[in-house]
Design a protein around this motif. Sequence first.
Motif, PDB file in Angstrom:
ATOM      1  N   MET A 165      31.958  47.448  55.761  1.00  0.00           N
ATOM      2  CA  MET A 165      32.637  47.034  54.612  1.00  0.00           C
ATOM      3  C   MET A 165      32.591  45.593  54.545  1.00  0.00           C
ATOM      4  SD  MET A 165      36.711  47.714  53.538  1.00  0.00           S
ATOM      5  CE  MET A 165      36.915  46.226  53.893  1.00  0.00           C
ATOM      6  N   MET A 166      32.354  44.958  53.494  1.00  0.00           N
ATOM      7  CA  MET A 166      32.591  43.646  53.122  1.00  0.00           C
ATOM      8  C   MET A 166      33.850  43.313  52.897  1.00  0.00           C
ATOM      9  SD  MET A 166      29.355  42.570  53.094  1.00  0.00           S
ATOM     10  CE  MET A 166      29.613  40.820  52.199  1.00  0.00           C
ATOM     11  N   GLY A 167      34.503  42.286  53.580  1.00  0.00           N
ATOM     12  CA  GLY A 167      35.681  41.741  53.555  1.00  0.00           C
ATOM     13  C   GLY A 167      35.956  41.057  52.189  1.00  0.00           C
ATOM     14  N   LYS A 168      37.108  40.231  52.290  1.00  0.00           N
ATOM     15  CA  LYS A 168      37.377  39.258  51.222  1.00  0.00           C
ATOM     16  C   LYS A 168      36.773  37.672  51.567  1.00  0.00           C
ATOM     17  CE  LYS A 168      41.707  40.508  50.717  1.00  0.00           C
ATOM     18  NZ  LYS A 168      43.275  40.424  50.333  1.00  0.00           N
ATOM     19  N   LYS A 169      36.113  37.202  50.507  1.00  0.00           N
ATOM     20  CA  LYS A 169      35.726  35.923  50.597  1.00  0.00           C
ATOM     21  C   LYS A 169      36.770  34.937  49.887  1.00  0.00           C
ATOM     22  CE  LYS A 169      31.373  36.557  51.961  1.00  0.00           C
ATOM     23  NZ  LYS A 169      31.849  37.711  52.911  1.00  0.00           N
ATOM     24  N   VAL A 170      37.617  34.279  50.556  1.00  0.00           N
ATOM     25  CA  VAL A 170      38.464  33.192  49.949  1.00  0.00           C
ATOM     26  C   VAL A 170      38.153  31.724  50.244  1.00  0.00           C
ATOM     27  CG1 VAL A 170      41.049  32.759  49.790  1.00  0.00           C
ATOM     28  CG2 VAL A 170      40.320  35.150  50.259  1.00  0.00           C
ATOM     29  N   ILE A 171      38.309  31.162  49.005  1.00  0.00           N
ATOM     30  CA  ILE A 171      37.904  29.626  49.219  1.00  0.00           C
ATOM     31  C   ILE A 171      39.173  28.939  49.166  1.00  0.00           C
ATOM     32  CG2 ILE A 171      36.692  27.815  48.025  1.00  0.00           C
ATOM     33  CD1 ILE A 171      34.602  29.712  47.315  1.00  0.00           C
ATOM     34  N   ILE A 172      39.624  27.960  49.941  1.00  0.00           N
ATOM     35  CA  ILE A 172      40.839  27.170  49.869  1.00  0.00           C
ATOM     36  C   ILE A 172      40.377  25.696  49.699  1.00  0.00           C
ATOM     37  CG2 ILE A 172      41.032  27.162  52.511  1.00  0.00           C
ATOM     38  CD1 ILE A 172      44.023  27.786  51.734  1.00  0.00           C
ATOM     39  N   THR A 173      41.177  25.214  48.834  1.00  0.00           N
ATOM     40  CA  THR A 173      40.949  23.777  48.211  1.00  0.00           C
ATOM     41  C   THR A 173      42.137  22.986  48.196  1.00  0.00           C
ATOM     42  OG1 THR A 173      41.136  24.182  45.730  1.00  0.00           O
ATOM     43  CG2 THR A 173      38.844  24.652  47.080  1.00  0.00           C
ATOM     44  N   GLY A 174      42.278  21.693  48.122  1.00  0.00           N
ATOM     45  CA  GLY A 174      43.214  21.068  47.960  1.00  0.00           C
ATOM     46  C   GLY A 174      42.850  19.409  48.076  1.00  0.00           C
ATOM     47  N   VAL A 175      43.514  18.555  47.145  1.00  0.00           N
ATOM     48  CA  VAL A 175      43.160  17.225  47.368  1.00  0.00           C
ATOM     49  C   VAL A 175      43.359  16.566  48.646  1.00  0.00           C
ATOM     50  CG1 VAL A 175      43.322  16.900  44.904  1.00  0.00           C
ATOM     51  CG2 VAL A 175      45.509  16.119  46.345  1.00  0.00           C
ATOM     52  N   PRO A 176      43.144  15.409  49.212  1.00  0.00           N
ATOM     53  CA  PRO A 176      43.363  14.878  50.537  1.00  0.00           C
ATOM     54  C   PRO A 176      44.708  14.770  50.525  1.00  0.00           C
ATOM     55  CG  PRO A 176      41.274  14.052  49.768  1.00  0.00           C
ATOM     56  CD  PRO A 176      41.821  14.901  48.538  1.00  0.00           C
ATOM     57  N   GLY A 177      45.367  15.109  51.390  1.00  0.00           N
ATOM     58  CA  GLY A 177      46.899  14.806  51.909  1.00  0.00           C
ATOM     59  C   GLY A 177      47.934  15.940  51.360  1.00  0.00           C
ATOM     60  N   PHE A 209      33.130  24.393  54.833  1.00  0.00           N
ATOM     61  CA  PHE A 209      31.794  24.251  54.117  1.00  0.00           C
ATOM     62  C   PHE A 209      30.982  23.039  54.641  1.00  0.00           C
ATOM     63  CE2 PHE A 209      28.955  23.832  50.475  1.00  0.00           C
ATOM     64  CZ  PHE A 209      28.273  25.095  50.369  1.00  0.00           C
ATOM     65  N   GLY A 210      31.555  22.077  54.483  1.00  0.00           N
ATOM     66  CA  GLY A 210      30.837  20.762  54.692  1.00  0.00           C
ATOM     67  C   GLY A 210      30.253  20.857  56.439  1.00  0.00           C
ATOM     68  N   SER A 211      31.054  21.262  57.225  1.00  0.00           N
ATOM     69  CA  SER A 211      30.551  21.415  58.539  1.00  0.00           C
ATOM     70  C   SER A 211      29.523  22.387  58.665  1.00  0.00           C
ATOM     71  CB  SER A 211      31.573  21.759  59.623  1.00  0.00           C
ATOM     72  OG  SER A 211      32.704  20.812  59.547  1.00  0.00           O
ATOM     73  N   PHE A 212      29.547  23.438  57.961  1.00  0.00           N
ATOM     74  CA  PHE A 212      28.577  24.610  57.926  1.00  0.00           C
ATOM     75  C   PHE A 212      27.262  23.960  57.305  1.00  0.00           C
ATOM     76  CE2 PHE A 212      26.847  28.544  56.537  1.00  0.00           C
ATOM     77  CZ  PHE A 212      27.079  29.687  57.705  1.00  0.00           C
ATOM     78  N   MET A 213      27.465  23.345  56.315  1.00  0.00           N
ATOM     79  CA  MET A 213      26.209  22.638  55.569  1.00  0.00           C
ATOM     80  C   MET A 213      25.560  21.671  56.622  1.00  0.00           C
ATOM     81  SD  MET A 213      26.189  21.379  51.628  1.00  0.00           S
ATOM     82  CE  MET A 213      25.506  19.921  51.926  1.00  0.00           C
ATOM     83  N   ASP A 238      36.830  26.548  53.600  1.00  0.00           N
ATOM     84  CA  ASP A 238      37.668  25.389  53.537  1.00  0.00           C
ATOM     85  C   ASP A 238      36.694  24.344  52.883  1.00  0.00           C
ATOM     86  OD1 ASP A 238      39.051  23.109  53.544  1.00  0.00           O
ATOM     87  OD2 ASP A 238      39.944  23.594  55.708  1.00  0.00           O
ATOM     88  N   THR A 239      37.121  23.925  51.666  1.00  0.00           N
ATOM     89  CA  THR A 239      36.166  23.005  50.823  1.00  0.00           C
ATOM     90  C   THR A 239      37.161  22.447  49.863  1.00  0.00           C
ATOM     91  OG1 THR A 239      34.149  22.772  49.870  1.00  0.00           O
ATOM     92  CG2 THR A 239      35.236  24.579  49.015  1.00  0.00           C
TER      93      THR A 239
END
Lengths: 190, 190, 190
Positions: A1-13, A39-43, A88-89
């Motif tokens: 079963m596919m799980g949830k894909k959640v993207i989490i964002t926020g400005v620095p600080g 995401f950055g590390s993954f790329m 995380d991106t």
Amino acid sequence: MMGKKVIITGVPGVGKTTVVNKALKTLKEMGVEYTSINFGSFMFDVARSDDIVQDRDQMRTLDRGVQKRLQQRAGQAIAQVTGNVLIDTHASVKTPKGYLAGLPEWVLREIMPDIIVLVETDNDQILMRRLTDETRSRDKEGYNSIAEHQQFNRSIAAAYAMMTGCTIRIVTNPDFLLERSSAELVEVLR
Amino acid sequence: MMGKKVIITGVPGVGKTTVVNKALKTLKEMGVEYTSINFGSFMFDVARSDDIVQDRDQMRTLDRGVQKRLQQRAGQAIAQVTGNVLIDTHASVKTPKGYLAGLPEWVLREIMPDIIVLVETDNDQILMRRLTDETRSRDKEGYNSIAEHQQFNRSIAAAYAMMTGCTIRIVTNPDFLLERSSAELVEVLR
Amino acid sequence: MMGKKVIITGVPGVGKTTVVNKALKTLKEMGVEYTSINFGSFMFDVARSDDIVQDRDQMRTLDRGVQKRLQQRAGQAIAQVTGNVLIDTHASVKTPKGYLAGLPEWVLREIMPDIIVLVETDNDQILMRRLTDETRSRDKEGYNSIAEHQQFNRSIAAAYAMMTGCTIRIVTNPDFLLERSSAELVEVLR
């Protein structure tokens, strides 16, 4: 079963890392597991394994076409991960040439997230935190500039919602009241 | 000849139904006819005729892929309607998991609307109306929350405009001055 | 080698032309050349050479499908221009039927700009300038209306960023301090 894909964002600080760590800990206690991906590390890992770059600094100097293919490949790889994934991106990145979409269309179409979370706080709180945070060298920005960035993130998140059908959840981190904002995030993720 | 496809939206409590009914009545007197379609009801009819659901409550529990196909089919069917069509839906829907696009890309590409109307009013007016409306059980929301939703709707409407080339018309319903806002809507629709 | 494709936008009265001319002059002195293209004029030239229209007024009365093809063809032609290109257009145009995207998806996909610049100024400054500008007949608009338009432009620019991966750079033209805003633009373009 596919799980949830959640993207989490926020400005620095904004206190994103703290809120996320607390929420993931609570979820684990509830028996809900998430794989955390930056995401950055993954790329970067994709780029290194393809011998496109040797170190992280080279990532900034890539040709636009190469960068686009890397982003897309990273998105495809993330789409393959089974179970719940927390990515995380940034909704947008502030650069000298202006705001850059953290999730351009070709990445979104691969990941097709279920939820994009915007962690926000008072512009003033961010300002204070950036001014007092000695551990990381952050760009010094004024109040209006942070407000503009948070507003731009809401706008671009709306475009992301149109493109993917994901929900956009604004989680407020007021006065860095960790308990409350991480509890809100738990409700979204569980 | 193909008529106009106009989508009309507004947050709960904005007085959309009243403004629309008044405008359609005036237009009829002017000899301009519109077929009124409620997107949610239309989608339910498609789902029921396909034996996907029996009652309306089941619509909320559908698998994401099934829902997407239903939305797309409803969009295709609406695109086939001849003459002027007024489609009643939401720019975005507020859910526990965040804001959900009322018109995701795969629906927009089918309908390709000419105009999307945002009926808005003062955040404070909506608040007062929701608090005093006894006939419908509406979610209780504060002032800031309604302002955030109306702002999100403007942002996502901008994304809709980019995708379809439609115009985004903000019709203000100030102090529920019905005459003025329905007259504005008549100007847009005729 | 392909140059940069930069799109420059701003609401009427923002002082865009003055800022651009000053910046291009400075860049030329620095040895950086840009081809200036006005998107509307460029589209008109395409339409005239295809015998679709004879004069500019006819451009407003074109069928939606014809207009779309013209926009796309103009975008394709601009994409072919070598060297740096500065494209003058609007993020959105205010029409009686609402805001219209200056850069719908089918134009963006052709041009794939590197940067979109929003030239902005205080809403109040624009208001004053429009009220006192005798040389051009501009629509009379109030303060709130200009603020709404500038805000809509930021929102739609965010959607453009998602679709193309371009950066969105807000250049402020405060009190029409030409030196400062043109210097900012030089930094973006060089």
